[in-house]
Design an enzyme around this catalytic site. Structure first.
Site, PDB file in Angstrom:
ATOM      1  N   ASN A  46       0.840  -1.197   0.000  1.00 39.26           N
ATOM      2  CA  ASN A  46       0.000   0.000   0.000  1.00 39.26           C
ATOM      3  C   ASN A  46       0.876   1.248   0.000  1.00 39.26           C
ATOM      4  O   ASN A  46       1.968   1.279   0.575  1.00 39.26           O
ATOM      5  CB  ASN A  46      -1.026  -0.011   1.140  1.00 39.26           C
ATOM      6  N   GLU A  48       0.309   5.267   0.637  1.00 35.95           N
ATOM      7  CA  GLU A  48      -0.658   6.251   1.125  1.00 35.95           C
ATOM      8  C   GLU A  48      -0.284   7.669   0.692  1.00 35.95           C
ATOM      9  O   GLU A  48       0.791   7.913   0.142  1.00 35.95           O
ATOM     10  CB  GLU A  48      -0.766   6.135   2.652  1.00 35.95           C
ATOM     11  N   CYS A  57      -4.062   0.558  -2.421  1.00 41.83           N
ATOM     12  CA  CYS A  57      -3.885  -0.697  -1.682  1.00 41.83           C
ATOM     13  C   CYS A  57      -2.816  -1.580  -2.331  1.00 41.83           C
ATOM     14  O   CYS A  57      -2.524  -1.460  -3.533  1.00 41.83           O
ATOM     15  CB  CYS A  57      -5.184  -1.477  -1.653  1.00 41.83           C
ATOM     16  N   GLU A  59      -2.998  -4.694  -3.123  1.00 45.47           N
ATOM     17  CA  GLU A  59      -3.542  -5.552  -4.187  1.00 45.47           C
ATOM     18  C   GLU A  59      -3.528  -4.823  -5.527  1.00 45.47           C
ATOM     19  O   GLU A  59      -3.138  -5.366  -6.562  1.00 45.47           O
ATOM     20  CB  GLU A  59      -4.994  -5.952  -3.879  1.00 45.47           C
ATOM     21  N   CYS A  92     -10.539  -4.405   0.316  1.00 45.02           N
ATOM     22  CA  CYS A  92     -11.583  -3.381   0.238  1.00 45.02           C
ATOM     23  C   CYS A  92     -12.405  -3.572  -1.041  1.00 45.02           C
ATOM     24  O   CYS A  92     -12.027  -4.313  -1.957  1.00 45.02           O
ATOM     25  CB  CYS A  92     -10.966  -1.990   0.304  1.00 45.02           C
ATOM     26  N   CYS A  95     -10.582  -2.830  -4.406  1.00 42.56           N
ATOM     27  CA  CYS A  95      -9.692  -3.907  -4.873  1.00 42.56           C
ATOM     28  C   CYS A  95     -10.483  -5.102  -5.388  1.00 42.56           C
ATOM     29  O   CYS A  95     -10.088  -5.753  -6.350  1.00 42.56           O
ATOM     30  CB  CYS A  95      -8.744  -4.331  -3.752  1.00 42.56           C
TER      31      CYS A  95
END
Ligand SMILES: O=c1ccn([C@H]2C[C@H](O)[C@@H](CO)O2)c(=O)[nH]1
Ligand SMILES: [Zn+2]
Length: 137
Positions: A46, A48, A57, A59, A92, A95
């Site tokens: 991830n 940010e 993210c 993924e 999430c 994703c």
């Protein structure tokens, strides 16, 4: 849920990828490892941002890296994701939708935590009845 895949090499790679996470806001580090059908690996963490909505993210980082390297939707064999959760990590909604767009709906997804818990599921099970336009790319 099972622990049988806790030693899967893809999970070990996701754990390594997690160490690269840039997560100064949530301090929640996540790693992902994507195996292509032709045997290559793409890692993701991830990333940010102070504008929180821009956080990406692990993924999606892994999937986008593979697409950027020239892989096409459904060229992927499996995806592993790991985070410091009590149970298996849970991707999430964004994703899940991106996985559905780029992966075969039957593709296995391994959701792990740092303590050896692994849940094996599939793209379709993570987002049943999801939306996809009939693209051929
Ligand atoms: O499956 C998940 C869940 C969360 N995150 C990231 C997004 C954000 O940077 C942080 C907290 O939600 O963890 C992932 O990368 N993957
Ligand atoms: Zn996500």
């Amino acid at each position: 849920m099972s622990v049988q895949h806790a030693t899967d090499p893809l999970i070990a790679l996701a754990r390594e990828a997690r160490e690269q996470a840039y997560a100064p806001y949530s301090r929640f580090l996540v790693g992902a490892a994507l195996l292509t059908r032709d045997g290559r690996h793409f890692l993701g963490c991830n990333v940010e941002n102070a504008a929180y909505g821009l956080c990406n993210c692990a993924e999606r980082t892994a999937l986008f890296a593979a697409i950027a390297a020239g892989y096409k939707p459904r060229d992927f064999a499996r995806l592993a994701v790991i985070g410091d959760t009590e149970g298996p990590i849970s991707p999430c909604g964004a994703c899940r939708q991106v996985m559905y767009e780029l992966c075969d709906e039957a593709m296995p997804v391994l959701l792990a935590n740092l303590h050896g818990v692994v849940r094996e599921t599939t793209v379709d099970a993570l987002l049943p009845g999801s939306f996809r336009l009939p693209v051929t790319a």
